[in-house]
Design an enzyme around this catalytic site. Structure first.
Site, mmCIF file in Angstrom:
data_model
loop_
_atom_site.group_PDB
_atom_site.id
_atom_site.type_symbol
_atom_site.label_atom_id
_atom_site.label_comp_id
_atom_site.label_asym_id
_atom_site.label_seq_id
_atom_site.Cartn_x
_atom_site.Cartn_y
_atom_site.Cartn_z
ATOM 1 N N CYS A 1 2.806 -5.040 6.909
ATOM 2 C CA CYS A 1 2.551 -4.803 5.510
ATOM 3 C C CYS A 1 3.615 -4.186 4.714
ATOM 4 O O CYS A 1 4.469 -3.713 5.390
ATOM 5 C CB CYS A 1 1.052 -3.878 5.280
ATOM 6 N N HIS B 1 0.857 -1.101 0.048
ATOM 7 C CA HIS B 1 0.092 -0.084 0.068
ATOM 8 C C HIS B 1 0.962 1.319 0.187
ATOM 9 O O HIS B 1 2.086 1.278 0.361
ATOM 10 C CB HIS B 1 -1.029 0.157 1.138
#
Length: 582
Positions: free
Chosen positions: A481, A462
């Site tokens: 992440c 992301h």
């Protein structure tokens, strides 16, 4: 290709797998017309005069107890015994000149196991050599079975990796590469070109071949000691220091410097050599010698050899599809790469790359594979409950306005809750009843977009508003992440083939509403952990062992040594524990 890293998500494609042992055998059996000899030399064939019936009887007495016809599954030793039973207990490596030549070739490969980063003694090389000098029946039976058992273990280790299980889910996922001991041993006893069968065992990855070459090069220098460079504190370009002559020697030994060895000035040629050395080790290549550079200079050939062997093991479990594009995120390198086949050679090459941020040592990014199937623009961030409790709850207690100022919604049953009406003194980690969601916008922790490859870890790639972190050398700041430095570039790369322009993407972003765009062709994403490799230009690369996994893996590999007759045919340890980082 081989099925290796764990693939997740409903869209995950079934991998074809590198040819199994039986498939390789079938291919080679098709070469019967070539009549290629498996070996060029034969050993002392003194045992060839031993009556075959006597040796067969000895093999039957030794192996028949292992044959369990009604067993639902067989380990490697049972499979080996069943191969001998199927050939009426006739020896494979003893008797005829062809059998002896095959046996000699196998023993030579076992003795050269160090070329694959393995220890020949794990395959009974000394024991086999000692038995070769004996002619009694017991020794002949033992040597025959030892060669077969050693070959099976060697083939499995090289083909599927030495480890048969996960390492708490955060290093090497369970290998599912095809290997069937009985089929392989049968093939080894019959194929006309045994050498080709053995050559097909290691990974076909160029990265593995390059690391194997580096292993051979450093092994040849293993008796040499790199010149120690004394730590005299920070040394900047142009400085004069008594440590400079040692530095010249050290960088010459590692192949980074080719200039004059005399002189105590940190001159431009030596600075350029140091920048090259720093770049190869993932350090800030500014030429300034500091603590981390001193640490890298202190790593000798012994530690590097161990590091190379650990990473060769990791590559035995890595199986990307060479025919199509795929992404690789190497955690210790803080880098995402798009790999595509070269148009001229078909070999995998880096077509695109950019820097990333990965998980902290506490919230480690796991290694796995899954298919990227969609992009979500202007995403909401559904804050994991663990983060809401551990990190946000103390801030909310102190100031409920923290939520609104940072674009968070407090939810109960999917409905917004006014945080000012909650008696936060009565809310704790044990009874926290809410969900927290961050709405799209400039403060959103996921930035303007996220790239989704559904998996049980809830890990994705992301955007991030924290761009300053990409200037850091050590970029481990996330909850697991992967944060992108240039998300717009990746979105453009993925959507251009679908007819999207930059203006179309910006239009969606400017609208501020969440929108999901499905990729017409899912692209595999492999998240790996390599601390040593050789790049496409032939330069050895080493990285900090960010999560201290090298030592754990090396210890696991050492624990497997000396278990020649313990040949598991199936894994026995648990799968990875799963977490949901963000």
């Amino acid at each position: 290709m081989r099925k290796s890293l764990r693939r997740e998500g409903p869209g995950a494609r079934k991998l074809a797998g590198r040819p199994s042992s039986l498939a390789i055998a079938a291919i080679l059996l098709g070469l019967l017309g070539n009549h290629v000899a498996a070996a060029t030399q034969s050993p002392d064939v003194g045992e060839a005069t031993m009556p075959a019936d006597g040796l067969a009887a000895g093999l039957q007495a030794s192996l028949q107890p292992l044959v369990a016809v009604d067993a639902p599954a067989h380990n490697d030793m049972q499979s080996m015994a069943m191969v001998y039973a199927a050939r009426d207990w006739q020896p494979i490596w003893t008797g005829s000149a062809d059998a002896l030549a095959r046996g000699q070739l196998v023993v030579e490969r076992l003795a050269a196991a160090d070329r694959e980063g393995l220890d020949p003694e794990d395959y009974g090389v000394s024991q086999i050599a000692a038995l070769a000098a004996k002619a009694d029946m017991a020794s002949l039976v033992e040597r025959e079975t030892l060669i077969s058992a050693a070959l099976i273990r060697y083939a499995r280790d090289v083909h599927t990796g030495r480890l048969r299980s996960t390492m708490n889910g955060f290093d090497i996922p369970l290998s599912t590469l095809p290997f069937e001991a009985g089929g392989f041993l049968t093939a080894a006893s019959t194929v006309p070109d045994l050498a080709s069968l053995l050559d097909a065992l290691p990974p076909a990855l160029p990265a593995y071949a390059r690391l194997r070459t580096l292993l051979a090069s450093l092994s040849a220098k293993s008796g040499e000691h790199w010149t120690p460079v004394p730590n005299v504190g920070k040394v900047a370009p142009g400085a004069v220091s008594a440590m400079i002559p040692a530095l010249r020697q050290r960088l010459t030994q590692s192949g980074d410097f080719k200039g004059e060895l005399a002189g105590s000035t940190y001159d431009p040629p030596l600075v350029e050599a140091m920048k090259h050395f720093q770049a190869r080790h993932g350090l800030n290549n500014d030429g300034v010698i500091g603590a981390q550079t001193y640490a890298a200079l202190g790593d000798g050939t012994g530690s590097r050899l161990r590091e190379i062997k650990v990473n060769m093991e990791r590559l035995r479990h890595f199986d990307p599809d060479p025919s199509g594009p795929y992404f690789v995120v190497n955690i210790p390198d803080y880098r995402l790469q798009l790999i595509t086949p070269d148009e001229a050679t078909g070999k995998p090459v880096v077509a695109y790359e950019q820097h990333v941020v990965v998980g902290t040592a506490k919230d480690q990014t796991p290694t796995f594979s899954a298919d990227m199937s969609y992009i979500e623009f202007n995403p909401n961030w559904h804050v994991p409950k663990s983060i809401a409790i551990k990190e946000m709850l103390p801030k909310i207690r102190a100031d409920p306005g923290y939520l609104e100022r940072n674009s968070y919604l407090l939810l109960s049953g999917g409905q917004p809750v006014n945080p000012w009406l909650v008696d936060w003194s009565q809310v704790n980690a044990q009874n926290f009843p809410y969900r927290v969601r961050q709405t799209p916008g400039g403060q959103n922790a996921l930035g303007q977009m996220k790239f989704m490859f559904p998996n049980s870890y809830n890990v994705y790639i992301h955007d991030t508003p924290s761009k300053a972190l990409f200037a850091r050398q050590r970029r481990s700041f996330s909850h697991g992440c992967i944060r992108l430095m240039k998300p717009m570039e990746l979105a453009d790369l993925l959507l251009q083939p679908q007819g999207w322009s930059d203006a179309m993407i910006h239009s969606v972003l400017d609208a501020g509403r969440t929108r999901v765009v499905t990729l017409k062709q899912a692209i595999p994403v492999h998240i790996i952990y390599l601390t040593a490799w050789v790049d496409e230009n032939g330069k050895p690369q080493f990285r900090e062992d960010l999560y201290d996994r090298d030592e754990v893996l090396a210890t696991r590999l050492e624990a497997r040594r000396g278990r020649l007759l313990e040949l598991p045919g199936a894994p026995t340890e648990a799968h990875a524990q799963q977490q949901s980082p963000t």
